[in-house]
Enzyme design. Structure first.
Site, short mmCIF file in Angstrom:
data_model
loop_
_atom_site.label_atom_id
_atom_site.label_comp_id
_atom_site.label_asym_id
_atom_site.label_seq_id
_atom_site.Cartn_x
_atom_site.Cartn_y
_atom_site.Cartn_z
N TYR A 6 0.83 -1.22 0.00
CA TYR A 6 0.00 0.00 0.00
C TYR A 6 0.85 1.26 0.00
CZ TYR A 6 -4.62 -2.01 1.02
OH TYR A 6 -5.82 -2.66 0.96
N LYS A 43 2.94 -15.25 2.58
CA LYS A 43 3.12 -15.98 1.31
C LYS A 43 4.61 -16.24 1.18
CE LYS A 43 1.62 -17.51 -2.75
NZ LYS A 43 0.71 -18.68 -2.90
N ASP A 73 -3.16 -18.19 0.69
CA ASP A 73 -4.16 -18.85 -0.16
C ASP A 73 -4.87 -19.95 0.61
OD1 ASP A 73 -1.71 -20.18 -0.15
OD2 ASP A 73 -1.73 -20.68 -2.29
N ASP A 101 -6.60 -6.96 4.45
CA ASP A 101 -7.72 -6.31 3.80
C ASP A 101 -8.63 -7.34 3.15
OD1 ASP A 101 -9.26 -4.16 2.64
OD2 ASP A 101 -8.23 -4.54 0.74
N ASP A 129 -12.69 -9.02 4.46
CA ASP A 129 -13.94 -8.98 3.69
C ASP A 129 -14.48 -10.40 3.55
OD1 ASP A 129 -13.68 -6.16 3.21
OD2 ASP A 129 -14.52 -6.39 1.20
C1 IPM Z 1 -10.43 -0.86 4.08
C2 IPM Z 1 -10.48 -0.32 2.67
C3 IPM Z 1 -9.26 0.53 2.40
C4 IPM Z 1 -8.05 -0.38 2.44
C5 IPM Z 1 -9.28 1.32 1.07
C6 IPM Z 1 -10.51 2.17 0.94
C7 IPM Z 1 -8.05 2.16 0.93
O1 IPM Z 1 -10.63 -1.35 1.74
O2 IPM Z 1 -10.33 -0.05 5.02
O3 IPM Z 1 -10.51 -2.07 4.26
O4 IPM Z 1 -7.73 -1.07 1.45
O5 IPM Z 1 -7.39 -0.40 3.48
MN MN Z 2 -11.09 -3.28 2.68
#
Ligand code: IPM
Ligand code: MN
Ligand code: NAD
Length: 352
Positions: free
Chosen positions: A140, A185, A218, A242, A246
């Protein structure tokens, strides 16, 4: 107690859910005789439109001068991803400027919401993990370059960056089931080989009472949905964290439920749901505010040291869920505002 809390709503559903988080903070203040001063400021696309910058200096100054930051979400189709100035840069700059290197993302499953997850309910029994995502390093924040025909994103980690976030995971594990899964990884990436070495050394030498296991990312993505209850503390680098969180939100039933705390060396922290600005539902008043309200609980706990209040907010969200106050993402018909009001009501009811 007195505290100044910066409220950055942002874009899309960000301001809709942040409003409910702020209402819960006000309710907690009223009930406990606390003086919370909530100060709103611009960030993300809204800040680009108003000032040209996704993190205006006034917003950064306010955040530095505050005890905690409540953050909604930023981003949207109007600002990118090809735009030269993007809302996401504002959030990344805020994390970096404030040194918020450890992002805590707890994942639990309320059995009453098991039906909201596409996974088999028996897999979800006992799911209780916390993902510690490194937040200010890795790909990042590495050098980015572009030529006519190639693009380049560097991924770097220093020993110190890995040590400090692994220590956060170790301290959390001690208050839990003492199992740490470090995700990397290492079969491909040099940064991951360093990550594994450092995680191994720090946990073995400083947290010998904790069990450390390494998983390749993975395979971890697969185990997260195959045997999610086995995870306790997961620690991983920025991008893997990240993506995996999700995925983990599917266990809880909706991404709208998951909170996060971004912490650094001091007390100042940034608290936000893990989801984004959800342009597909923005402006309709149907976003789930529970992830933001659970982030308020983390704010009370980690930045203000108000553990009793934090736990009360968490119980109140549980009670609102038990009362069937569910937004559309969970199969209900409650509006954002009604879900927020239900939590405030449950907080009051619990005090009797
Ligand atoms: C999160 C989001 C952010 C990230 C983006 C919006 C920069 O996906 O906070 O999870 O990737 O950290
Ligand atoms: Mn995110
Ligand atoms: P998203 O998380 O915004 O939405 C993914 C899906 O989940 C959508 O269908 C959305 O409607 C749903 N959803 C998300 N939050 C919800 C909630 N509280 N209640 C009900 N449903 C909810 O991800 P995306 O669509 O990939 O990203 C949209 C924008 O948000 C992008 O610009 C992205 O960069 C940004 N983003 C910001 C943050 C942040 O501010 N921390 C985090 C992730 C994404």
């Amino acid at each position: 107690m007195r505290a100044q809390i910066a409220v950055l709503g942002g874009d899309g559903i960000g301001p809709e859910v942040a409003r409910e988080g702020a209402a819960v903070l006000r309710a907690v203040a009223r009930a406990g005789g606390h003086a919370f001063e909530l100060v709103e400021a611009l960030v993300g696309g809204a800040a680009i439109d108003a000032t040209g910058a996704p993190l205006p200096p006034a917003t950064l100054d306010l955040c530095r001068a505050s005890d905690a930051i409540l953050f909604g979400a930023i981003g949207g189709p109007r600002w990118g991803p090809a735009a030269p100035v993007r809302p996401e840069q504002g959030l990344l700059a805020l994390r970096k400027e404030l040194g918020l290197f450890a992002n805590l993302r707890p994942v639990t499953v309320d059995p009453r919401l098991a039906a909201a997850s596409p996974l088999k309910p028996e897999l979800l029994v006992g799911v209780d993990m916390i993902v510690v995502r490194e937040l200010t390093g890795g790909i990042y924040f590495g050098e980015k370059r572009r030529t006519e025909t190639t693009a380049y994103d560097a991924c770097t980690y220093s020993v110190e960056e890995i040590e400090r976030v692994v220590r956060v995971a170790g301290r959390l594990a001690r208050a839990r089931r003492r199992r740490i899964t470090s995700v990397d990884k290492a079969n491909v990436l040099e940064t991951s080989r360093l990550w594994r070495e450092v995680a191994e050394r720090v946990i073995r030498s400083e947290f010998p009472d904790c069990r450390l296991e390494h998983q390749l990312v993975d395979s971890c993505a697969m185990q997260l949905v195959r045997r999610p209850a086995d995870f306790d503390v997961v620690v991983t680098e920025n991008m893997f964290g990240d993506i995996l969180t999700d995925e983990a939100s599917v266990l809880a039933g909706s991404i709208g439920l998951l909170p996060s705390a971004s912490l650094g060396a001091g007390r100042l922290g940034l608290y936000e749901p893990i989801h984004g600005s959800a342009p597909d539902i923005a402006g309709r008043g149907i976003a789930n505010p529970y992830g933001t309200i659970m982030s308020v609980a983390l704010l009370l706990r980690h930045s203000l040291g108000l553990e009793a209040e934090a736990a009360a907010v968490e119980r109140a969200v549980g009670a609102a869920v038990a009362a069937g106050v569910l937004t559309a993402d969970l199969g209900g018909a409650a509006r954002t505002e009604e879900a927020g009001a239900a939590v405030v009501r449950e907080l009051a009811a619990a005090r009797g």
